[in-house]
Write an enzyme that holds these catalytic residues in place. Structure first.
Site, mmCIF file in Angstrom:
data_model
loop_
_atom_site.group_PDB
_atom_site.id
_atom_site.type_symbol
_atom_site.label_atom_id
_atom_site.label_comp_id
_atom_site.label_asym_id
_atom_site.label_seq_id
_atom_site.Cartn_x
_atom_site.Cartn_y
_atom_site.Cartn_z
ATOM 1 N N SER A 85 0.855 -1.187 0.000
ATOM 2 C CA SER A 85 0.000 0.000 0.000
ATOM 3 C C SER A 85 0.884 1.227 0.000
ATOM 4 O O SER A 85 2.119 1.144 0.101
ATOM 5 C CB SER A 85 -0.900 0.026 1.236
ATOM 6 O OG SER A 85 -0.144 0.355 2.375
ATOM 7 N N GLU A 87 7.704 -3.918 6.784
ATOM 8 C CA GLU A 87 8.693 -3.091 6.064
ATOM 9 C C GLU A 87 9.449 -3.921 5.029
ATOM 10 O O GLU A 87 10.672 -3.806 4.868
ATOM 11 C CB GLU A 87 9.663 -2.431 7.041
ATOM 12 C CG GLU A 87 9.008 -1.607 8.136
ATOM 13 C CD GLU A 87 8.245 -0.391 7.613
ATOM 14 O OE1 GLU A 87 8.475 0.006 6.453
ATOM 15 O OE2 GLU A 87 7.411 0.151 8.355
ATOM 16 N N GLY A 143 -2.438 1.068 7.266
ATOM 17 C CA GLY A 143 -2.742 0.050 8.267
ATOM 18 C C GLY A 143 -2.038 -1.274 8.051
ATOM 19 O O GLY A 143 -2.518 -2.315 8.516
#
EC number: 2.7.1.21
Length: 204
Positions: free
Chosen positions: A9, A85, A14
């Site tokens: 995203s 990440e 989120g």
């Protein structure tokens, strides 16, 4: 058969919240999960995954020397590997995770950004988009109300930064999610500055 999943995203969608929820769901059923986050990201403390909603927990860290196959291929008790990440993974590490899913039968779910503040792909994300067996976009919105698919970097005054190193760790005070139209617009600085100021005020 296990798969390699990529959930991507723009900023502030989120991703970490979703990861922590998945970990909770597995553990609630008595299953074992392994969490990783990038060692380079120390915004919440080294090895800590934290969501904007306040959820957080400790995780192992990965860096350029991490060999996921050596670490995990013999972990037969693992029900799932979760990586936050994941844009900071090296291409070779993405291939290791793909191999892990298919040879050790360990589902691996990676959460991360697809592109940087200039609209260029992160190498890890590019390989995830190539090798992941299941790809899903986690949606969020731009300040204009459209779906955000890009990220921009801001300076300390809320002005857009267009040049610099690909990696500069920062959160709401440094990055904003934007739609493609706003990403290419030259006339939205005031909106970026306002959105940045609101985020700063909310976290004071």
């Amino acid at each position: 058969m296990a798969k390699l999943f990529f959930r991507y995203s723009a900023m502030n969608a989120g991703k970490s919240t979703s990861l922590l929820q998945i970990a909770y769901n597995y553990e609630e059923q008595g299953q074992t999960v392994q969490l990783f986050t990038a060692g380079i990201d120390d915004r919440s403390g080294k090895g800590r995954i934290a969501s904007r909603l306040g959820l957080q927990r400790q995780a192992d860290v990965f860096d350029a020397d991490t060999d996921f196959l050596s670490l995990l291929s013999s972990r037969t008790e693992l029900a799932c590997v979760l990586i936050d990440e994941s844009q900071f993974l090296l291409p070779a590490q993405v291939r290791q995770l793909h191999q892990l899913a298919h040879t050790a039968d360990i589902p691996t779910i990676c959460f991360g950004l697809r592109s940087d503040f200039q609209g260029n792909p992160f190498p890890g994300a590019a390989y995830l988009l190539t090798l992941a067996d299941d790809i899903e976009e986690i949606k969020t919105i731009c300040a204009c109300g459209r779906k955000a698919t890009m990220n921009i970097r801001l300076d300390d005054h809320g002005h857009r930064v267009r040049e610099g190193e690909q990696v500069e760790i920062g959160g709401n005070n440094r990055y904003l999610q934007v739609c493609a139209r706003c990403f290419y617009s030259e006339h939205v600085r005031a909106k970026f500055a306002l959105a940045s100021a609101k985020k700063k005020a909310a976290h004071q």
